[in-house]
Design a protein around this motif. Structure first.
Motif, PDB file in Angstrom:
ATOM      1  N   ASP A  74      -5.669 -21.189 -19.974  1.00  0.00           N
ATOM      2  CA  ASP A  74      -5.931 -21.087 -18.539  1.00  0.00           C
ATOM      3  C   ASP A  74      -7.259 -20.406 -18.248  1.00  0.00           C
ATOM      4  O   ASP A  74      -7.752 -19.600 -19.035  1.00  0.00           O
ATOM      5  CB  ASP A  74      -4.788 -20.328 -17.851  1.00  0.00           C
ATOM      6  CG  ASP A  74      -4.549 -18.973 -18.482  1.00  0.00           C
ATOM      7  OD1 ASP A  74      -5.056 -17.987 -17.933  1.00  0.00           O
ATOM      8  OD2 ASP A  74      -3.869 -18.898 -19.530  1.00  0.00           O
ATOM      9  N   ASN A  75      -7.827 -20.734 -17.115  1.00  0.00           N
ATOM     10  CA  ASN A  75      -9.075 -20.105 -16.689  1.00  0.00           C
ATOM     11  C   ASN A  75      -8.868 -18.655 -16.283  1.00  0.00           C
ATOM     12  O   ASN A  75      -9.817 -17.878 -16.250  1.00  0.00           O
ATOM     13  CB  ASN A  75      -9.694 -20.902 -15.545  1.00  0.00           C
ATOM     14  CG  ASN A  75     -10.291 -22.196 -16.048  1.00  0.00           C
ATOM     15  OD1 ASN A  75     -10.844 -22.236 -17.138  1.00  0.00           O
ATOM     16  ND2 ASN A  75     -10.170 -23.244 -15.272  1.00  0.00           N
ATOM     17  N   GLU A  76      -7.628 -18.278 -15.981  1.00  0.00           N
ATOM     18  CA  GLU A  76      -7.342 -16.904 -15.561  1.00  0.00           C
ATOM     19  C   GLU A  76      -7.743 -15.907 -16.647  1.00  0.00           C
ATOM     20  O   GLU A  76      -8.366 -14.881 -16.354  1.00  0.00           O
ATOM     21  CB  GLU A  76      -5.857 -16.741 -15.220  1.00  0.00           C
ATOM     22  CG  GLU A  76      -5.499 -15.343 -14.784  1.00  0.00           C
ATOM     23  CD  GLU A  76      -4.009 -15.158 -14.516  1.00  0.00           C
ATOM     24  OE1 GLU A  76      -3.626 -14.018 -14.271  1.00  0.00           O
ATOM     25  OE2 GLU A  76      -3.243 -16.146 -14.556  1.00  0.00           O
ATOM     26  N   ILE A  77      -7.418 -16.203 -17.910  1.00  0.00           N
ATOM     27  CA  ILE A  77      -7.764 -15.266 -18.984  1.00  0.00           C
ATOM     28  C   ILE A  77      -9.282 -15.167 -19.133  1.00  0.00           C
ATOM     29  O   ILE A  77      -9.832 -14.097 -19.357  1.00  0.00           O
ATOM     30  CB  ILE A  77      -7.089 -15.634 -20.327  1.00  0.00           C
ATOM     31  CG1 ILE A  77      -7.321 -14.538 -21.376  1.00  0.00           C
ATOM     32  CG2 ILE A  77      -7.560 -16.967 -20.869  1.00  0.00           C
ATOM     33  CD1 ILE A  77      -6.680 -13.229 -21.088  1.00  0.00           C
ATOM     34  N   ILE A  78      -9.978 -16.286 -18.949  1.00  0.00           N
ATOM     35  CA  ILE A  78     -11.436 -16.269 -19.035  1.00  0.00           C
ATOM     36  C   ILE A  78     -12.012 -15.410 -17.910  1.00  0.00           C
ATOM     37  O   ILE A  78     -12.901 -14.586 -18.138  1.00  0.00           O
ATOM     38  CB  ILE A  78     -12.002 -17.699 -19.000  1.00  0.00           C
ATOM     39  CG1 ILE A  78     -11.580 -18.434 -20.282  1.00  0.00           C
ATOM     40  CG2 ILE A  78     -13.523 -17.684 -18.852  1.00  0.00           C
ATOM     41  CD1 ILE A  78     -11.814 -19.919 -20.269  1.00  0.00           C
ATOM     42  N   GLN A  79     -11.465 -15.555 -16.709  1.00  0.00           N
ATOM     43  CA  GLN A  79     -11.942 -14.747 -15.584  1.00  0.00           C
ATOM     44  C   GLN A  79     -11.644 -13.261 -15.800  1.00  0.00           C
ATOM     45  O   GLN A  79     -12.463 -12.399 -15.476  1.00  0.00           O
ATOM     46  CB  GLN A  79     -11.313 -15.234 -14.266  1.00  0.00           C
ATOM     47  CG  GLN A  79     -11.778 -16.609 -13.847  1.00  0.00           C
ATOM     48  CD  GLN A  79     -13.295 -16.700 -13.739  1.00  0.00           C
ATOM     49  OE1 GLN A  79     -13.956 -15.787 -13.271  1.00  0.00           O
ATOM     50  NE2 GLN A  79     -13.841 -17.816 -14.188  1.00  0.00           N
TER      51      GLN A  79
END
Length: 194
Positions: free
Chosen positions: A130-135
Motif C-alpha cells: 500500500d501507498n500508506e506505508i510509503i507515505q
C-alpha cells in the motif's frame, strides 16, 4: 534522527506486525523439492536473485534519489536472504501455481510457523503493497528545507529490513508472506552452524 536499534525494531514491529498464522505455503518446482529433500534444508534467495530485480529497492526508490541512496544506503548494505511464501488460503491458487509452481507442474509445500521464526535476524511478516506505508516512511525521511538540505531527517539502521517487506502494488494479488534473514555485522551467517 537515528533511533537506537531496539527502538527501530519496535517501530518496524508496529508497522509490520508479526504474523499469527500457524501455517504458510510455498510454491516451487519439483527440482527444488528434490534439492530440499536431498540436502535436508531449504535455501533462501539473496535479494539480488529475486525475479523482480528492483524488489529490495522499491521502497528506497520511492524515498531517495540516486545520490541519497549512494550516500545513505549503499555503504551500509548487509546481505539479505528471502524465502517468499503465501498465506495458507492460497494453498491451491491457480495464479500462484502458474507463477511460482513451475507453471502448475511443481509443488506447494506447507510450513508450520512458530515463535522461533522471529529471532536472531529472522523475520516472518506480510509484505505491504500500500501507498500508506510509503507515505508514513516518507514523512520520516523528508529532507530539511534550508541549511542542511543534503541530510535526511531520519536514518535507518535496518534499511534492508524495511525494504524487504514493501513491494509495488502491482504484486498485491500475491499476498506474499516473507521469511527474511538480515545479516548484521558480527551476526551468524546462514552457512555457519556455530
Amino acid at each position: 534522527i537515528r533511533l537506537n536499534e531496539e527502538e527501530e525494531i519496535k517501530l518496524f514491529d508496529m508497522l509490520f506486525p508479526k504474523i499469527k498464522a500457524r501455517s504458510i505455503c510455498r510454491y516451487t518446482s519439483l527440482q527444488s523439492l528434490f534439492a530440499v529433500l536431498e540436502h535436508e534444508s531449504y535455501r533462501m534467495c539473496a535479494t539480488e536473485g529475486m525475479n523482480d530485480v528492483e524488489d529490495s529497492m522499491f521502497l528506497w526508490n520511492k524515498l531517495y534519489d540516486e545520490k541519497q541512496k549512494e550516500s545513505y544506503l549503499e555503504p551500509y548494505r548487509n546481505p539479505t536472504y528471502i524465502m517468499s511464501c503465501s498465506p495458507i488460503k492460497k494453498q491451491d491458487d491457480l495464479t500462484m501455481w502458474r507463477l511460482y509452481g513451475d507453471d502448475a507442474r511443481g509443488v506447494c509445500l506447507t510450513f508450520k510457523t512458530g515463535k522461533s521464526a522471529h529471532n536472531n535476524g529472522f523475520y516472518l511478516r506480510k509484505v505491504r503493497y500500500d501507498n500508506e506505508i510509503i507515505q508514513q516512511l516518507r514523512s520520516l525521511t523528508e529532507y530539511n528545507k534550508g541549511k542542511f538540505s543534503s541530510y535526511p531527517t531520519f536514518i535507518f539502521n535496518y534499511w534492508e529490513l524495511w525494504g524487504a517487506f514493501v513491494k509495488s502494488p502491482e504484486y498485491k494479488i500475491e499476498e506474499e508472506i516473507r521469511f527474511a534473514y538480515i545479516q548484521r555485522d558480527g551476526a551468524r551467517t546462514p552457512d555457519n552452524d556455530d
